[in-house]
Scaffold this motif. Structure first.
Motif, short mmCIF file in Angstrom:
data_model
loop_
_atom_site.label_atom_id
_atom_site.label_comp_id
_atom_site.label_asym_id
_atom_site.label_seq_id
_atom_site.Cartn_x
_atom_site.Cartn_y
_atom_site.Cartn_z
N ASN A 1 16.47 13.89 11.09
CA ASN A 1 16.67 12.79 10.16
C ASN A 1 15.33 12.27 9.63
OD1 ASN A 1 19.57 12.67 10.60
ND2 ASN A 1 19.09 11.84 12.62
N LEU A 2 15.14 12.38 8.32
CA LEU A 2 13.89 11.97 7.69
C LEU A 2 14.16 10.93 6.62
CD1 LEU A 2 12.34 15.52 7.06
CD2 LEU A 2 11.88 14.03 9.00
N ILE A 3 13.36 9.88 6.58
CA ILE A 3 13.37 8.94 5.47
C ILE A 3 12.02 9.05 4.79
CG2 ILE A 3 13.63 6.58 4.71
CD1 ILE A 3 15.10 5.98 7.27
N ILE A 4 12.04 9.40 3.51
CA ILE A 4 10.80 9.57 2.77
C ILE A 4 10.85 8.72 1.52
CG2 ILE A 4 10.50 11.90 3.67
CD1 ILE A 4 11.40 12.98 0.96
N GLY A 5 9.69 8.50 0.89
CA GLY A 5 9.67 7.76 -0.36
C GLY A 5 8.62 6.67 -0.37
N ASP A 6 8.82 5.70 -1.24
CA ASP A 6 7.87 4.62 -1.44
C ASP A 6 8.48 3.31 -0.94
OD1 ASP A 6 5.97 2.86 -2.27
OD2 ASP A 6 5.86 3.59 -4.34
N PHE A 7 7.97 2.82 0.21
CA PHE A 7 8.46 1.56 0.76
C PHE A 7 7.70 0.35 0.20
CE2 PHE A 7 11.75 1.92 3.88
CZ PHE A 7 11.75 3.24 4.26
N ASN A 8 6.68 0.60 -0.64
CA ASN A 8 5.87 -0.50 -1.17
C ASN A 8 5.50 -1.48 -0.07
OD1 ASN A 8 5.47 -0.10 -4.08
ND2 ASN A 8 7.70 -0.13 -4.15
N ALA A 9 5.00 -0.94 1.04
CA ALA A 9 4.69 -1.74 2.22
C ALA A 9 3.41 -1.23 2.88
CB ALA A 9 5.84 -1.68 3.22
N GLU A 10 2.71 -2.12 3.55
CA GLU A 10 1.55 -1.73 4.36
C GLU A 10 1.83 -2.12 5.81
OE1 GLU A 10 -2.23 -3.08 3.02
OE2 GLU A 10 -1.93 -2.37 0.96
N VAL A 11 1.86 -1.13 6.69
CA VAL A 11 2.13 -1.40 8.10
C VAL A 11 0.85 -1.64 8.89
CG1 VAL A 11 4.31 -0.14 8.07
CG2 VAL A 11 2.21 1.04 8.70
N GLY A 12 -0.30 -1.35 8.28
CA GLY A 12 -1.57 -1.58 8.96
C GLY A 12 -1.85 -0.58 10.06
N ASN A 13 -2.84 -0.92 10.91
CA ASN A 13 -3.25 0.02 11.96
C ASN A 13 -2.84 -0.44 13.35
OD1 ASN A 13 -4.97 -2.10 12.32
ND2 ASN A 13 -6.83 -0.99 11.72
N ALA A 14 -1.85 -1.31 13.44
CA ALA A 14 -1.38 -1.77 14.75
C ALA A 14 -0.60 -0.66 15.45
CB ALA A 14 -0.49 -3.00 14.59
N ARG A 15 -0.75 -0.58 16.75
CA ARG A 15 0.00 0.38 17.55
C ARG A 15 1.26 -0.32 18.05
NH1 ARG A 15 -1.73 5.11 20.32
NH2 ARG A 15 -0.24 5.77 21.92
N GLY B 1 -2.42 3.78 10.60
CA GLY B 1 -2.07 3.37 9.25
C GLY B 1 -3.27 2.75 8.55
N LEU B 2 -3.10 2.44 7.27
CA LEU B 2 -4.19 1.88 6.46
C LEU B 2 -3.89 0.44 6.09
CD1 LEU B 2 -4.81 4.89 4.03
CD2 LEU B 2 -6.07 4.33 6.14
N GLY B 3 -4.93 -0.34 5.85
CA GLY B 3 -4.78 -1.69 5.36
C GLY B 3 -4.32 -2.67 6.42
N GLU B 4 -3.95 -3.87 5.97
CA GLU B 4 -3.46 -4.93 6.84
C GLU B 4 -1.95 -5.02 6.70
OE1 GLU B 4 -5.26 -6.75 8.93
OE2 GLU B 4 -7.12 -5.71 8.35
N THR B 5 -1.28 -5.29 7.80
CA THR B 5 0.18 -5.41 7.77
C THR B 5 0.58 -6.58 6.88
OG1 THR B 5 0.26 -4.62 10.05
CG2 THR B 5 2.26 -5.60 9.16
N ASN B 6 1.43 -6.31 5.88
CA ASN B 6 1.91 -7.39 5.02
C ASN B 6 3.39 -7.67 5.31
OD1 ASN B 6 3.25 -5.26 3.78
ND2 ASN B 6 2.05 -5.33 1.90
N GLU B 7 3.96 -8.60 4.56
CA GLU B 7 5.35 -9.02 4.81
C GLU B 7 6.31 -7.85 4.67
OE1 GLU B 7 8.56 -12.39 3.21
OE2 GLU B 7 6.49 -12.34 2.47
N ARG B 8 6.12 -7.03 3.64
CA ARG B 8 6.99 -5.87 3.44
C ARG B 8 6.78 -4.84 4.56
NH1 ARG B 8 9.41 -9.05 0.30
NH2 ARG B 8 9.42 -8.73 -1.96
N GLY B 9 5.54 -4.76 5.06
CA GLY B 9 5.27 -3.87 6.18
C GLY B 9 6.00 -4.30 7.43
N MET B 10 6.07 -5.61 7.68
CA MET B 10 6.80 -6.11 8.84
C MET B 10 8.29 -5.83 8.71
SD MET B 10 4.92 -7.17 11.20
CE MET B 10 6.38 -7.65 12.14
N ALA B 11 8.81 -5.92 7.48
CA ALA B 11 10.22 -5.60 7.25
C ALA B 11 10.50 -4.14 7.59
CB ALA B 11 10.61 -5.89 5.81
N LEU B 12 9.57 -3.24 7.21
CA LEU B 12 9.73 -1.83 7.53
C LEU B 12 9.64 -1.59 9.03
CD1 LEU B 12 9.93 1.17 6.84
CD2 LEU B 12 7.47 1.15 6.34
N ILE B 13 8.70 -2.23 9.69
CA ILE B 13 8.55 -2.08 11.14
C ILE B 13 9.81 -2.56 11.86
CG2 ILE B 13 7.31 -2.99 13.15
CD1 ILE B 13 4.78 -2.98 11.33
#
Length: 235
Positions: free
Chosen positions: A185-199, A208-220
């Protein structure tokens, strides 16, 4: 929340348009052919592997754009390609020689739109398509080795409302709840999110790249709840 239905296409080139249905799955993208998010799957380079990428094409409305896209798929030898922002209206299927593209778009042309392209290796496999909306489409490929589900997404950008984000993830969940764990099962595409480099255990490895933003937290949060991992944070 209702589960989405899938429309089945036998192997070979289908004729005409496919009905609009619903579907979804997950990943993170940067606009060029990109790696995917998957449900705990290990792959090795053997003759049974396949390549999968996602592309934000920024419109296929101009004449010749689709033909150029198909040529690039051939040049790069990609077996499954997810497409964002084709901007075609409605949903349907287009075939050309050894490629088939299932797409889902808005009621009127000019914005959003997602699609999946299959090439060569999977052309003669039985496939099912779930065209949820102009932001989510999924394809199920029946394979003797292991069934494959690929969900292509195009998430709302940061300027869109929280209600639109919630609707997007509801559409995505309507597909993921139908997937079997024994499938790939794969989900691919553009989430328009930054998850940052947190483990994050079970979700992100920390590359990951950048700082975790609100959309990144939604994806996480989505990946944690649905037991998906964000693969392009693993290396």
């Amino acid at each position: 929340m209702e589960k989405q239905k899938w429309e089945t296409t036998p192997g070979g080139n289908p004729q005409g348009k496919s009905s609009t249905i619903s579907g979804a799955t997950r990943l993170e993208d940067s606009g060029e052919p990109e790696r995917a998010c998957e449900r705990q799957t290990t792959t090795r380079k053997t003759k049974n592997t396949f390549s999968c990428a996602t592309w934000d094409v920024r419109s296929l409305l101009e004449g010749g754009k689709m033909q150029n896209l198909f040529k690039e798929v051939t040049h790069l030898k990609i077996d499954i390609v997810g497409v964002s922002e084709h901007r075609w209206p409605d949903s349907g299927c287009v075939s050309q020689e050894d490629k088939r593209m299932s797409y889902s778009g808005p009621l009127t042309r000019g914005k959003n739109g997602v699609a999946n392209i299959v090439w060569k290796k999977f052309m003669n496999c039985e496939t099912s398509t779930a065209a949820v909306s102009d932001r989510v489409i999924a394809i199920h490929i029946r394979n003797l080795k292991q069934n494959v589900n690929v969900v292509q997404v195009y998430a709302p950008t940061a300027d869109k409302s929280d209600e639109e984000i919630e609707s997007f993830y509801n559409d995505l969940h309507s597909i993921t709840c139908t997937l079997k764990k024994e499938d790939m099962n794969l989900i691919i595409g553009d989430f328009n999110a930054e998850v940052g480099n947190a483990r994050i255990d079970g979700v992100a490895r920390g590359f990951g790249l950048g700082e975790t933003n609100e959309r990144g937290m939604a994806l996480i949060d989505f990946c944690r709840a649905e037991e998906f991992t964000i693969k392009n944070t693993f290396y």
